[in-house]
Design an enzyme around this catalytic site. Structure first.
Site, short mmCIF file in Angstrom:
data_model
loop_
_atom_site.label_atom_id
_atom_site.label_comp_id
_atom_site.label_asym_id
_atom_site.label_seq_id
_atom_site.Cartn_x
_atom_site.Cartn_y
_atom_site.Cartn_z
N GLY A 118 -6.12 27.27 -23.40
CA GLY A 118 -6.03 27.10 -25.15
C GLY A 118 -6.41 27.41 -25.70
O GLY A 118 -6.62 28.37 -26.17
N ILE A 141 -12.01 20.90 -15.76
CA ILE A 141 -12.78 20.04 -14.62
C ILE A 141 -11.44 21.48 -13.85
O ILE A 141 -11.94 21.33 -12.84
CB ILE A 141 -12.54 19.04 -14.48
CG1 ILE A 141 -10.89 18.92 -15.21
CG2 ILE A 141 -13.35 18.96 -15.95
CD1 ILE A 141 -10.68 17.21 -14.11
N ASP A 142 -10.96 21.91 -14.27
CA ASP A 142 -9.82 22.48 -13.59
C ASP A 142 -9.84 23.93 -12.70
O ASP A 142 -9.11 24.08 -11.76
CB ASP A 142 -8.14 22.67 -14.11
CG ASP A 142 -7.63 21.21 -14.90
OD1 ASP A 142 -8.10 20.29 -13.71
OD2 ASP A 142 -6.26 22.49 -15.63
N ARG A 177 -3.93 1.75 6.05
CA ARG A 177 -2.72 2.40 5.66
C ARG A 177 -2.57 3.67 5.26
O ARG A 177 -3.98 4.29 5.47
CB ARG A 177 -3.36 1.34 4.24
CG ARG A 177 -2.02 0.45 3.70
CD ARG A 177 -2.72 -0.46 2.56
NE ARG A 177 -2.35 -1.16 2.39
CZ ARG A 177 -2.44 -2.27 1.66
NH1 ARG A 177 -3.72 -1.72 1.31
NH2 ARG A 177 -1.91 -3.41 1.43
N MET A 184 -6.31 15.78 -10.77
CA MET A 184 -6.14 16.51 -11.50
C MET A 184 -5.29 17.69 -11.30
O MET A 184 -6.41 18.17 -10.42
CB MET A 184 -6.85 15.97 -13.53
CG MET A 184 -6.17 14.89 -13.42
SD MET A 184 -7.83 15.06 -15.23
CE MET A 184 -7.20 14.01 -16.28
N ALA A 201 -8.77 15.25 4.07
CA ALA A 201 -7.21 14.80 3.73
C ALA A 201 -6.27 15.23 5.51
O ALA A 201 -6.90 16.21 5.39
CB ALA A 201 -6.81 15.19 2.89
N GLU A 202 -5.39 14.96 5.58
CA GLU A 202 -3.98 15.23 6.36
C GLU A 202 -3.25 16.47 5.92
O GLU A 202 -3.34 17.31 6.43
CB GLU A 202 -3.40 14.02 6.88
CG GLU A 202 -3.61 12.89 6.92
CD GLU A 202 -4.62 12.48 8.18
OE1 GLU A 202 -5.82 11.47 7.83
OE2 GLU A 202 -4.49 13.41 9.33
N SER A 230 -5.62 5.49 9.59
CA SER A 230 -5.25 5.73 7.82
C SER A 230 -5.04 7.31 8.07
O SER A 230 -5.75 7.62 8.88
CB SER A 230 -6.71 5.13 7.34
OG SER A 230 -7.55 5.56 7.64
O1 F6P Z 1 -6.98 20.73 -18.24
C1 F6P Z 1 -7.81 19.74 -17.52
C2 F6P Z 1 -6.98 19.37 -17.83
O2 F6P Z 1 -7.66 17.58 -17.38
C3 F6P Z 1 -5.88 18.70 -16.27
O3 F6P Z 1 -6.26 18.33 -15.65
C4 F6P Z 1 -5.07 17.71 -16.56
O4 F6P Z 1 -3.79 17.76 -16.34
C5 F6P Z 1 -4.86 17.00 -18.31
O5 F6P Z 1 -6.87 17.98 -18.47
C6 F6P Z 1 -4.83 15.65 -19.34
O6 F6P Z 1 -4.64 16.33 -20.41
P1 F6P Z 1 -5.11 15.14 -21.66
O7 F6P Z 1 -6.02 14.57 -21.52
O8 F6P Z 1 -4.90 15.52 -22.94
O9 F6P Z 1 -4.39 14.13 -21.20
#
Ligand code: F6P
Length: 337
Positions: A118, A141-142, A177, A184, A201-202, A230
């Site tokens: 963005g 972070i994504d 469990r 995220m 992870a499975e 688990s």
């Molecule tokens: O774009 C980074 C991020 O952390 C995404 O992983 C997550 O969906 C989003 O931002 C969450 O945004 P906000 O902090 O506006 O809820």
């Protein structure tokens, strides 16, 4: 006034005031990047201005000059000292006109924009309308930006999530469990993939791959058959099945007897002191952004590809998808058997 001259004598770009801002979701390492931008700019003889809260700060004239001392003692801090926002006002032509007016009033001729998709889209349209050159630095972070192997904040986020998952494993094991952990990743499964592989992870459920509830049910039953005490399932928040609650709801129809808990890691993943890797990445990209502006680059994003600084047009960075490595997907599958 600073002129940069090629050996041929050609002047590349004439600039002496540059602005820096962070926009979109904050990411650990943004401060290290701001520091690198400010100190590199000063080193190159430029004046540098910090803009608060991304594009909103341009519109509301929250702009101040920074010196080397302004960015002391921030390299280790999470978040962003310049604050951040997702600006609705900047989506309007009037908002962008106001932003341009405020930059011009300060004599700011170019920008470094630290953020995600963005942020790049905003910077691109701003250049097209008002001719303000901008270099984008990938801060999210994504890790879902085309044109860079890693984005600032990703390494810290996956390590934060990993630590949480290791703790969840202790309690999961004690109670025999199953845990469904949501990480995220609105549009991509980079965080889920690394955390899932690193956390053993499975299964790892990501937006890029269709989630088949019956397959998960099969994995759960297999695990029971093998006396697994688990089981851990990692779900990216943007999974096509609709996030962890929807995933679990589907599965429960077939295995209502399962003993399970859901954990949503949420914004914990966005905070904290950046890892060494994120600090170094942020420092390299910040320096490169200033060098790029001085070289006359416009409307491009800097990135690290095979450990080398590379540039990609905003057009490509915004529109092209960086696919998850198929070999990682296969690896996750093999290791969970
Ligand atoms: O774009 C980074 C991020 O952390 C995404 O992983 C997550 O969906 C989003 O931002 C969450 O945004 P906000 O902090 O506006 O809820």
């Amino acid at each position: 006034m600073l002129n940069f001259t090629l050996p041929s004598g050609l002047i590349l770009f004439d600039m002496n005031k540059v602005g820096v801002f962070t926009s979109g979701g904050d990411a650990p390492g943004m401060n290290a990047c701001i520091r690198a931008v400010v100190r590199t700019a000063i080193y190159k003889g430029l004046e540098v201005f910090g803009i608060e809260r991304g594009f909103n700060g341009m519109i509301h004239n929250r702009i101040g000059q920074l010196n080397s001392h302004s960015v002391s003692n921030i390299i280790q801090r999470g978040g962003t000292v310049l604050k951040t926002a997702r600006s609705e006002e900047f989506r309007t032509k009037e908002g962008r006109e106001m932003a341009c007016r405020h930059l011009k009033a300060r004599g700011i001729e170019a920008l470094v924009a630290i953020g995600g998709n963005g942020t790049y889209a905003g910077a691109k349209i701003f250049y097209e309308e008002f001719g303000i050159p901008t270099i984008g630095v990938p801060g999210t972070i994504d890790n879902d930006l085309f044109g860079t192997d890693y984005t600032i904040g990703f390494d810290t986020a996956i390590n934060t999530a990993m630590q949480a998952i290791d703790k969840i494993r202790d309690t999961a094991d004690s109670h025999d469990r199953m845990f469904f952990v949501e990480v995220m990743g609105r549009d991509s499964g980079y965080i889920a993939m690394d955390v899932g592989i690193g956390g053993g992870a499975e299964a790892i459920l990501i937006p890029e791959i269709h989630t088949d509830a019956m397959h998960i049910v099969e994995l759960i039953r297999n695990g029971w058959g093998r006396q697994k005490s688990s089981q851990l399932f990692i779900v990216a928040e943007g999974d096509d099945a609709g996030g962890v609650d929807a995933v679990v709801k589907n599965i429960l129809e077939y295995v209502p007897e399962m003993n399970y808990r859901i954990t949503v890691l949420g914004h914990i993943q966005r905070g904290g002191s950046p890892t060494a890797r994120d600090r170094v990445l942020a420092s390299r990209l910040g320096e490169a952004a200033i060098n790029a502006l001085l070289d006359g680059k416009i409307s491009q994003a800097v990135g690290l590809v095979n450990n080398q600084i590379e540039f990609v047009s905003f057009e490509d960075a915004i529109n092209k998808i960086k696919p998850i490595d198929d070999s990682l997907i296969k690896l996750a599958e093999i290791l969970s058997t």
